[in-house]
Write an enzyme that holds these catalytic residues in place. Structure first.
Site, PDB file in Angstrom:
ATOM      1  N   HIS A 248      -3.505  -6.250   2.702  1.00 45.15           N
ATOM      2  CA  HIS A 248      -4.875  -6.049   3.034  1.00 45.15           C
ATOM      3  C   HIS A 248      -5.214  -4.632   2.893  1.00 45.15           C
ATOM      4  O   HIS A 248      -6.559  -4.178   2.589  1.00 45.15           O
ATOM      5  CB  HIS A 248      -5.424  -7.261   3.425  1.00 45.15           C
ATOM      6  CG  HIS A 248      -5.369  -8.194   2.892  1.00 45.15           C
ATOM      7  ND1 HIS A 248      -4.416  -9.013   2.650  1.00 45.15           N
ATOM      8  CD2 HIS A 248      -6.402  -9.430   1.976  1.00 45.15           C
ATOM      9  CE1 HIS A 248      -4.893 -10.321   2.012  1.00 45.15           C
ATOM     10  NE2 HIS A 248      -6.030  -9.613   1.140  1.00 45.15           N
TER      11      HIS A 248
ATOM     12  N   ARG B 178     -15.488 -10.089   0.711  1.00 42.52           N
ATOM     13  CA  ARG B 178     -13.664 -11.257   2.101  1.00 42.52           C
ATOM     14  C   ARG B 178     -14.563 -10.803   3.663  1.00 42.52           C
ATOM     15  O   ARG B 178     -14.409  -9.762   3.933  1.00 42.52           O
ATOM     16  CB  ARG B 178     -12.406 -10.022   1.989  1.00 42.52           C
ATOM     17  CG  ARG B 178     -12.569  -9.679   0.514  1.00 42.52           C
ATOM     18  CD  ARG B 178     -11.410  -8.498   0.640  1.00 42.52           C
ATOM     19  NE  ARG B 178      -9.736  -8.964  -0.188  1.00 42.52           N
ATOM     20  CZ  ARG B 178     -10.346  -7.338  -1.400  1.00 42.52           C
ATOM     21  NH1 ARG B 178     -10.952  -6.895  -1.091  1.00 42.52           N
ATOM     22  NH2 ARG B 178      -9.193  -8.037  -2.663  1.00 42.52           N
TER      23      ARG B 178
ATOM     24  N   ARG C 113     -17.388 -15.898   0.032  1.00 39.63           N
ATOM     25  CA  ARG C 113     -15.976 -16.340  -0.476  1.00 39.63           C
ATOM     26  C   ARG C 113     -15.531 -16.574   1.378  1.00 39.63           C
ATOM     27  O   ARG C 113     -15.662 -15.739   2.189  1.00 39.63           O
ATOM     28  CB  ARG C 113     -14.865 -14.992  -0.586  1.00 39.63           C
ATOM     29  CG  ARG C 113     -13.988 -16.258  -0.008  1.00 39.63           C
ATOM     30  CD  ARG C 113     -12.368 -15.189  -0.586  1.00 39.63           C
ATOM     31  NE  ARG C 113     -12.378 -14.251   0.266  1.00 39.63           N
ATOM     32  CZ  ARG C 113     -10.989 -13.522   0.204  1.00 39.63           C
ATOM     33  NH1 ARG C 113     -10.109 -13.258  -0.822  1.00 39.63           N
ATOM     34  NH2 ARG C 113     -10.483 -12.419   1.438  1.00 39.63           N
TER      35      ARG C 113
ATOM     36  N   GLU D 254      -6.250 -18.483  -7.521  1.00 39.48           N
ATOM     37  CA  GLU D 254      -5.341 -17.804  -6.905  1.00 39.48           C
ATOM     38  C   GLU D 254      -3.341 -18.068  -6.709  1.00 39.48           C
ATOM     39  O   GLU D 254      -2.501 -17.451  -6.049  1.00 39.48           O
ATOM     40  CB  GLU D 254      -5.381 -17.180  -5.595  1.00 39.48           C
ATOM     41  CG  GLU D 254      -6.885 -16.601  -5.375  1.00 39.48           C
ATOM     42  CD  GLU D 254      -7.352 -15.787  -4.027  1.00 39.48           C
ATOM     43  OE1 GLU D 254      -7.073 -15.158  -3.072  1.00 39.48           O
ATOM     44  OE2 GLU D 254      -7.369 -16.743  -3.260  1.00 39.48           O
TER      45      GLU D 254
ATOM     46  N   ASN E 145      -4.486 -10.225  -7.357  1.00 41.38           N
ATOM     47  CA  ASN E 145      -3.587 -10.596  -6.290  1.00 41.38           C
ATOM     48  C   ASN E 145      -2.662 -11.005  -5.602  1.00 41.38           C
ATOM     49  O   ASN E 145      -1.414 -10.618  -5.690  1.00 41.38           O
ATOM     50  CB  ASN E 145      -3.868  -9.659  -4.965  1.00 41.38           C
ATOM     51  CG  ASN E 145      -4.799  -8.305  -5.297  1.00 41.38           C
ATOM     52  OD1 ASN E 145      -4.990  -7.871  -6.263  1.00 41.38           O
ATOM     53  ND2 ASN E 145      -6.200  -8.092  -4.339  1.00 41.38           N
ATOM     54  N   ASP E 146      -2.587 -12.177  -5.340  1.00 42.93           N
ATOM     55  CA  ASP E 146      -2.547 -13.092  -4.935  1.00 42.93           C
ATOM     56  C   ASP E 146      -1.825 -14.586  -5.737  1.00 42.93           C
ATOM     57  O   ASP E 146      -0.686 -14.540  -5.916  1.00 42.93           O
ATOM     58  CB  ASP E 146      -2.865 -14.299  -3.867  1.00 42.93           C
ATOM     59  CG  ASP E 146      -2.956 -14.105  -3.124  1.00 42.93           C
ATOM     60  OD1 ASP E 146      -2.748 -13.285  -2.089  1.00 42.93           O
ATOM     61  OD2 ASP E 146      -4.344 -14.096  -2.375  1.00 42.93           O
TER      62      ASP E 146
ATOM     63  N   ARG F 268       3.190  -9.456  -1.512  1.00 42.45           N
ATOM     64  CA  ARG F 268       2.462  -8.074  -1.683  1.00 42.45           C
ATOM     65  C   ARG F 268       2.459  -7.382  -1.669  1.00 42.45           C
ATOM     66  O   ARG F 268       2.090  -6.312  -1.246  1.00 42.45           O
ATOM     67  CB  ARG F 268       0.711  -8.835  -2.140  1.00 42.45           C
ATOM     68  CG  ARG F 268      -0.071  -9.716  -1.194  1.00 42.45           C
ATOM     69  CD  ARG F 268      -0.709 -10.108  -1.308  1.00 42.45           C
ATOM     70  NE  ARG F 268      -2.258  -9.235  -1.529  1.00 42.45           N
ATOM     71  CZ  ARG F 268      -3.834  -9.876  -1.223  1.00 42.45           C
ATOM     72  NH1 ARG F 268      -3.150 -11.183  -1.427  1.00 42.45           N
ATOM     73  NH2 ARG F 268      -4.430  -8.764  -1.117  1.00 42.45           N
TER      74      ARG F 268
ATOM     75  N   CYS G 125     -11.470 -10.905 -10.152  1.00 48.26           N
ATOM     76  CA  CYS G 125     -11.837  -9.643  -8.698  1.00 48.26           C
ATOM     77  C   CYS G 125     -10.321  -9.662  -8.105  1.00 48.26           C
ATOM     78  O   CYS G 125     -10.535  -8.359  -6.883  1.00 48.26           O
ATOM     79  CB  CYS G 125     -12.632 -10.668  -7.656  1.00 48.26           C
ATOM     80  SG  CYS G 125     -11.685 -12.110  -6.946  1.00 48.26           S
TER      81      CYS G 125
HETATM   82  C1  PEP Z   1      -6.659 -11.710  -4.430  1.00 54.28           C
HETATM   83  O1  PEP Z   1      -5.882 -11.947  -4.126  1.00 54.28           O
HETATM   84  O2  PEP Z   1      -6.729 -11.310  -5.623  1.00 54.28           O
HETATM   85  C2  PEP Z   1      -8.353 -11.794  -3.914  1.00 54.28           C
HETATM   86  C3  PEP Z   1      -9.106 -11.199  -4.505  1.00 54.28           C
HETATM   87  O3  PEP Z   1      -8.281 -11.868  -2.209  1.00 54.28           O
HETATM   88  P1  PEP Z   1      -7.975 -11.204  -1.483  1.00 54.28           P
HETATM   89  O4  PEP Z   1      -6.741  -9.664  -1.995  1.00 54.28           O
HETATM   90  O5  PEP Z   1      -8.683 -11.097  -0.636  1.00 54.28           O
HETATM   91  O6  PEP Z   1      -6.135 -12.099  -1.129  1.00 54.28           O
HETATM   92 MG    MG Z   2      -6.516 -13.919  -2.447  1.00 56.57          MG
END
Ligand code: PEP
Ligand code: MG
Length: 582
Positions: free
Chosen positions: A191, A298, A334, A435, A458-459, A469, A506
């Site tokens: 993040h 977010r 979200r 995710e 991402n997750d 990550r 996303c």
């Molecule tokens: C993701 O996990 O791809 C996502 C967009 O959420 P974050 O990056 O805030 O965990």
């Molecule tokens: Mg995420």
């Protein structure tokens, strides 16, 4: 000149003076002193070192009294170091001969000592490097005295270098004066990396140990396109980077002018490109770049970088600000995705159990655990939704039960608002982030119960490939181009289209130009990307046709290894938009 390789997480080049956090916690204001001030500066150094000695001696006495001689001896060793005539003469020489400021000279010498200890191949000695950094901190504190600068109120632009920056620390940085940053740890989609994108500053993470090689005030280049940091660059290198900086600025300016153009493929298919935001102010950046709305807000960042509690009105005002800026376009809010690396100071207690935070109490689980927190947010979203095209999205859902519980709470909140006669948008669409692999596998079942999906790669990647990550040690296992990720995205798109609901990507994958033809070819018609990337993503779409994208997706799916997929996609992008290949 030292060049270090890390992970590129936010594009662009930054050139400036280093502010090395952790080693000094404050900034060295001047690198050089005037020739006629050398003697006074050396006197200032002596006074500071005397004061450091007195301070250490006091600590030695205190530790000996309270804990015993062996503890006092720790400080005795520090005292010996500060009194070492060799140390003093090396610092003095840098001030006399190279006209370094005492702060800069002490920092240089102590860093060199620490580095030598680290390189001796002895674990015990390497750990003693921490003592030297400690010593550096106290010398600087005594030298700088009142002139110490707060990180949240920097006076001049700097490049922040740190072992790690938590999302909270990053959110609290003085954004105006941070030109770029690099950290020793951190991964592709941590993040903190995402925040660098929000701040629109070049950033490199996961560099490994480098703080010992740099002193506050050193000249540093951050190459956020290739993941390099260059400490003390020579003139040739500086020149090259100044040139790159100019060139990328001019490409960015050209693309920005194309912002208002619609994002449609060459054969006329509309692909909506929305923005991911962390702060309400970023809605402006989305709008200026021609976004088709906000595809991911977010909201947890309302809690990060501050210790204050947040009221329903705080939420409401933030959402109103985004809606007012975005106008009629969609805004996907979200619900809080707290936990893991996003823990506000005021909530540490709640997250204090469990050693594996990515698999622990995080995200929608937190909202279901603390329903007051959840309801406060839902009330604000429903109220703000009266004035715009707002959609609610639940993060990190992992089972149907969880989704149903969240929807039940949403129903309760609507009933409360109804009873209280407070206006709200009853039919606000509800979607989930995909995710967790379990949800991708059961996507058809979930699609029956929601209005839309948004794939959070991402997750999804970290849980599918079992690679944290944020951990650079396993970054080679974390790969968006892995065939399993392509397959899983294809499954989710198929489930959404069979149930007639929309699906967006996303995660950061959709902000990476080389993945755009693949994603469009897999059937995606909505993407939500970091605001900075909007112009270039739209540009790629305008150069594509659907059959061409489908052909690329089909060929990518025939490849067995992530490495081959990546090379193939980079090659295809080079044919479509060569200037956007990094
Ligand atoms: C993701 O996990 O791809 C996502 C967009 O959420 P974050 O990056 O805030 O965990
Ligand atoms: Mg995420």
């Amino acid at each position: 000149m030292i060049v270090k390789q890390g992970i590129a997480v936010s594009p662009g080049v930054a050139i400036g003076q280093a502010l090395a956090l952790g080693a000094e916690e404050f900034r060295i204001p001047r690198r050089f002193v005037r020739v006629d001030a050398v003697d006074t500066e050396i006197e200032r150094l002596h006074t500071a070192l005397d004061n450091v000695c007195k301070e250490i001696a006091r600590n030695e006495e205190l530790a000996t009294d309270r804990l015993g001689q062996q503890y006092g001896a720790i400080f005795g060793a520090h005292l010996q170091m500060v009194r070492d005539p060799k140390l003093l003469s090396e610092i003095e020489e840098l001030i006399r001969k190279r006209h370094f400021s005492p702060e800069f000279a002490s920092s240089q010498v102590l860093h060199r000592y620490a580095k030598e200890l680290q390189s001796l191949g002895n674990k015990y000695l390497a750990e003693r490097a921490a003592d030297i950094f400690d010593l550096e901190r106290s010398v600087l504190r005594h030298l700088l005295g009142e002139r110490r600068e707060e990180l949240s109120q920097l006076m001049t632009p700097v490049i922040v270098l740190a072992h790690n920056l938590t999302p909270s620390e990053t959110a609290a940085l003085d954004k105006k004066n941070v030109l770029g940053f690099a950290t020793e740890i951190g991964g592709h989609t941590s993040h903190t990396a995402i925040l660098a994108g929000a701040l629109e500053i070049p950033a490199v993470v996961g560099v490994g140990q480098f703080l010992a090689d740099v002193s506050g005030g050193d000249m540093v280049i951050i190459d956020g396109d290739h993941g390099e940091i260059i400490i003390d660059p020579d003139e040739d290198c500086l020149e090259r980077y100044r040139h790159t900086e100019e060139r990328s600025k001019s490409v960015a300016e050209r693309l920005l002018l194309l912002g208002p153009q619609v994002s449609e493929t060459r054969d006329g298919v509309r692909i909506k490109v929305m923005g991911n935001i962390e702060f309400p102010e970023e809605a402006e950046a989305c709008k200026a770049r021609g976004a088709d709305g906000v595809g991911l807000y977010r909201t947890e960042f309302l809690y990060l970088g501050t210790n204050e509690e947040r009221t329903e009105d705080d939420h409401y005002q933030a959402y109103r600000k985004v809606i007012e800026t975005i106008g009629d376009a969609p805004v996907v809010i979200r619900t809080l995705d707290l936990g893991a690396d996003k823990v506000p100071g005021s909530m540490r207690q709640m997250f204090s159990t469990g050693d594996n935070p990515e698999l622990g109490l995080r995200s929608i689980r937190v909202s279901l655990h603390d329903q007051t927190l959840f309801k406060t947010q839902l009330r604000a979203v429903l109220r703000a939704a009266v004035d715009g095209d707002v959609r609610i999205m639940f993060p990190l859902v992992s089972s149907l039960i969880e989704l149903r519980q969240a929807k039940m709470i949403l129903r309760d909140v609507k009933e409360d608002l109804e009873e209280q006669g407070i206006p709200f948008a009853r039919n606000t669409p509800v979607g989930i982030m995909v995710e967790v692999p379990a949800v991708a596998l059961l996507a058809e079942d979930f699609a029956r119960e929601v209005d839309f999906f948004s794939i959070g790669t991402n997750d999804l990647i970290q849980y599918t490939l079992a690679a944290d990550r944020s951990d650079p040690v396993v970054s080679k296992y974390y790969n968006s181009a892995d065939p399993s990720i392509i397959r899983i995205v294809r499954m989710v798109v198929a489930a959404a289209s069979s149930r007639g609901i929309s699906v967006t990507v996303c995660g950061q994958m959709s902000s990476d130009p080389k993945f755009i033809p693949l994603l469009v070819g897999l059937g995606l018609r909505h993407l939500s990307v970091t605001p900075q990337a909007i112009p270039e993503i739209k540009e790629i779409i305008r150069h594509l046709t659907i059959p061409q994208a489908e052909e690329i997706a089909s060929r990518a799916q025939q490849l067995e290894l992530a490495r081959d997929v990546e090379t193939f996609l980079r090659g295809e992008l080079n044919k479509i938009c060569p200037e956007l290949v990094k």
